[in-house]
Write a protein that holds these residues in place. Structure first.
Motif, PDB file in Angstrom:
ATOM      1  N   GLY A 146      23.051 -57.926 120.226  1.00 35.37           N
ATOM      2  CA  GLY A 146      23.696 -59.173 119.833  1.00 35.37           C
ATOM      3  C   GLY A 146      23.442 -60.314 120.797  1.00 35.37           C
ATOM      4  N   LEU A 147      22.310 -60.290 121.467  1.00 35.77           N
ATOM      5  CA  LEU A 147      21.947 -61.329 122.428  1.00 35.77           C
ATOM      6  C   LEU A 147      20.700 -62.054 121.946  1.00 35.77           C
ATOM      7  N   THR A 148      20.495 -63.260 122.458  1.00 32.97           N
ATOM      8  CA  THR A 148      19.219 -63.923 122.237  1.00 32.97           C
ATOM      9  C   THR A 148      18.237 -63.395 123.277  1.00 32.97           C
ATOM     10  N   ALA A 149      16.963 -63.620 123.063  1.00 26.07           N
ATOM     11  CA  ALA A 149      15.955 -63.180 124.037  1.00 26.07           C
ATOM     12  C   ALA A 149      16.183 -63.867 125.377  1.00 26.07           C
ATOM     13  N   GLU A 150      16.652 -65.116 125.353  1.00 23.75           N
ATOM     14  CA  GLU A 150      16.923 -65.836 126.594  1.00 23.75           C
ATOM     15  C   GLU A 150      18.098 -65.218 127.356  1.00 23.75           C
ATOM     16  N   GLU A 151      19.119 -64.751 126.618  1.00 15.19           N
ATOM     17  CA  GLU A 151      20.269 -64.104 127.269  1.00 15.19           C
ATOM     18  C   GLU A 151      19.911 -62.714 127.771  1.00 15.19           C
ATOM     19  N   TYR A 152      18.966 -62.056 127.111  1.00 11.60           N
ATOM     20  CA  TYR A 152      18.566 -60.701 127.517  1.00 11.60           C
ATOM     21  C   TYR A 152      17.788 -60.735 128.828  1.00 11.60           C
ATOM     22  N   GLY A 153      16.873 -61.685 128.974  1.00 15.33           N
ATOM     23  CA  GLY A 153      16.107 -61.808 130.203  1.00 15.33           C
ATOM     24  C   GLY A 153      14.827 -61.006 130.164  1.00 15.33           C
ATOM     25  N   VAL A 154      14.479 -60.372 131.286  1.00 15.14           N
ATOM     26  CA  VAL A 154      13.234 -59.614 131.380  1.00 15.14           C
ATOM     27  C   VAL A 154      13.410 -58.244 130.744  1.00 15.14           C
ATOM     28  N   THR A 189      21.313 -63.872 133.319  1.00 17.47           N
ATOM     29  CA  THR A 189      22.583 -63.386 133.867  1.00 17.47           C
ATOM     30  C   THR A 189      23.659 -64.460 133.764  1.00 17.47           C
ATOM     31  N   HIS A 190      23.307 -65.698 134.121  1.00 16.50           N
ATOM     32  CA  HIS A 190      24.266 -66.799 134.023  1.00 16.50           C
ATOM     33  C   HIS A 190      24.669 -67.052 132.571  1.00 16.50           C
ATOM     34  N   LEU A 191      23.705 -66.990 131.651  1.00 19.58           N
ATOM     35  CA  LEU A 191      24.018 -67.198 130.234  1.00 19.58           C
ATOM     36  C   LEU A 191      24.948 -66.111 129.702  1.00 19.58           C
ATOM     37  N   ARG A 192      24.684 -64.857 130.088  1.00 21.88           N
ATOM     38  CA  ARG A 192      25.554 -63.756 129.634  1.00 21.88           C
ATOM     39  C   ARG A 192      26.959 -63.905 130.187  1.00 21.88           C
ATOM     40  N   LYS A 193      27.074 -64.263 131.467  1.00 23.45           N
ATOM     41  CA  LYS A 193      28.401 -64.438 132.066  1.00 23.45           C
ATOM     42  C   LYS A 193      29.151 -65.586 131.408  1.00 23.45           C
ATOM     43  N   ALA A 194      28.460 -66.691 131.139  1.00 21.99           N
ATOM     44  CA  ALA A 194      29.106 -67.846 130.523  1.00 21.99           C
ATOM     45  C   ALA A 194      29.590 -67.522 129.108  1.00 21.99           C
ATOM     46  N   ALA A 195      28.841 -66.677 128.396  1.00 21.59           N
ATOM     47  CA  ALA A 195      29.222 -66.315 127.029  1.00 21.59           C
ATOM     48  C   ALA A 195      30.147 -65.102 126.998  1.00 21.59           C
ATOM     49  N   LYS A 255      29.329 -62.013 127.596  1.00 23.72           N
ATOM     50  CA  LYS A 255      28.620 -60.886 126.994  1.00 23.72           C
ATOM     51  C   LYS A 255      28.178 -59.908 128.073  1.00 23.72           C
ATOM     52  N   THR A 256      28.078 -58.641 127.677  1.00 20.34           N
ATOM     53  CA  THR A 256      27.590 -57.626 128.604  1.00 20.34           C
ATOM     54  C   THR A 256      26.252 -57.106 128.108  1.00 20.34           C
ATOM     55  N   LEU A 257      25.565 -56.425 128.982  1.00 23.55           N
ATOM     56  CA  LEU A 257      24.242 -55.917 128.664  1.00 23.55           C
ATOM     57  C   LEU A 257      24.195 -54.432 128.942  1.00 23.55           C
ATOM     58  N   GLU A 258      23.702 -53.693 128.005  1.00 21.65           N
ATOM     59  CA  GLU A 258      23.514 -52.246 128.165  1.00 21.65           C
ATOM     60  C   GLU A 258      22.012 -51.987 128.238  1.00 21.65           C
ATOM     61  N   PRO A 259      21.481 -51.609 129.406  1.00 22.70           N
ATOM     62  CA  PRO A 259      20.041 -51.344 129.497  1.00 22.70           C
ATOM     63  C   PRO A 259      19.633 -50.235 128.533  1.00 22.70           C
ATOM     64  N   PRO A 260      18.460 -50.356 127.934  1.00 25.99           N
ATOM     65  CA  PRO A 260      18.033 -49.327 126.973  1.00 25.99           C
ATOM     66  C   PRO A 260      17.737 -48.011 127.679  1.00 25.99           C
ATOM     67  N   THR A 261      18.023 -46.933 126.996  1.00 24.92           N
ATOM     68  CA  THR A 261      17.631 -45.624 127.512  1.00 24.92           C
ATOM     69  C   THR A 261      16.302 -45.270 126.886  1.00 24.92           C
ATOM     70  N   ARG A 262      15.635 -44.296 127.439  1.00 23.26           N
ATOM     71  CA  ARG A 262      14.341 -43.898 126.875  1.00 23.26           C
ATOM     72  C   ARG A 262      14.519 -43.463 125.427  1.00 23.26           C
ATOM     73  N   ARG A 263      15.599 -42.767 125.138  1.00 23.32           N
ATOM     74  CA  ARG A 263      15.832 -42.287 123.769  1.00 23.32           C
ATOM     75  C   ARG A 263      16.059 -43.456 122.816  1.00 23.32           C
ATOM     76  N   SER A 264      16.900 -44.416 123.191  1.00 23.93           N
ATOM     77  CA  SER A 264      17.183 -45.537 122.295  1.00 23.93           C
ATOM     78  C   SER A 264      15.983 -46.461 122.189  1.00 23.93           C
ATOM     79  N   SER A 265      15.192 -46.557 123.242  1.00 22.82           N
ATOM     80  CA  SER A 265      14.066 -47.487 123.198  1.00 22.82           C
ATOM     81  C   SER A 265      12.940 -46.948 122.332  1.00 22.82           C
TER      82      SER A 265
END
Length: 135
Positions: A29-37, A113-119, A121-131
């Motif tokens: 549920g993030l934009t690519a800009e909010e996701y980052g690298v 990171t700043h965009l996620r904090k301002a909104a 929102k949290t980020l869950e890094p992908p796992t190998r299985r989910s990716s």
């Protein structure tokens, strides 16, 4: 059929990691800009360091090693001269590529990171299985 009509331009194909960022961002549920690298480890032998702090550390480390290479290049150019031009040019090219790239990744992740904090929102890094499941 009109042969004088210009051909429609093909859209530039996105790279693998750009697509992965967009897919993973959409899943969360993030934009690519909010996701980052890219935060997955698909295609890497080691777990990537992709937090803003980790990327800052790597950017500083790469900058320090690059400064040593630039110093050696200056010594070679002003001193006895370059004996192996191929190695010299490759070293300079690597420095010219790595330093801006590493700092670019750091600033991109810091902004995300700043965009996620301002909104809020949290980020869950992908796992190998989910990716691998949907990609």
């Amino acid at each position: 059929m009109n042969h004088n009509a210009p051909e429609p331009r093909r859209a530039r194909r996105k790279g693998y990691y750009e697509q992965q960022v967009e897919l993973e961002a959409a899943k969360q549920g993030l934009t690519a800009e909010e996701y980052g690298v890219y935060k997955g480890d698909v295609g890497s032998a080691v777990k990537p360091i992709n937090s803003a702090g980790g990327l800052l550390f790597l950017a500083i480390l790469i900058s320090v090693f690059s400064a040593v290479v630039v110093g050696a290049a200056i010594i070679l150019l002003t001193g006895e001269g370059v004996t192996d031009w191929v190695q010299f040019i490759i070293s300079c090219a690597v420095v010219l590529f790595l330093v801006p790239t590493s700092w670019g990744y750091y600033f991109k992740e810091r902004k995300a990171t700043h965009l996620r904090k301002a909104a809020g929102k949290t980020l869950e890094p992908p796992t190998r299985r989910s990716s691998l499941k949907d990609w």
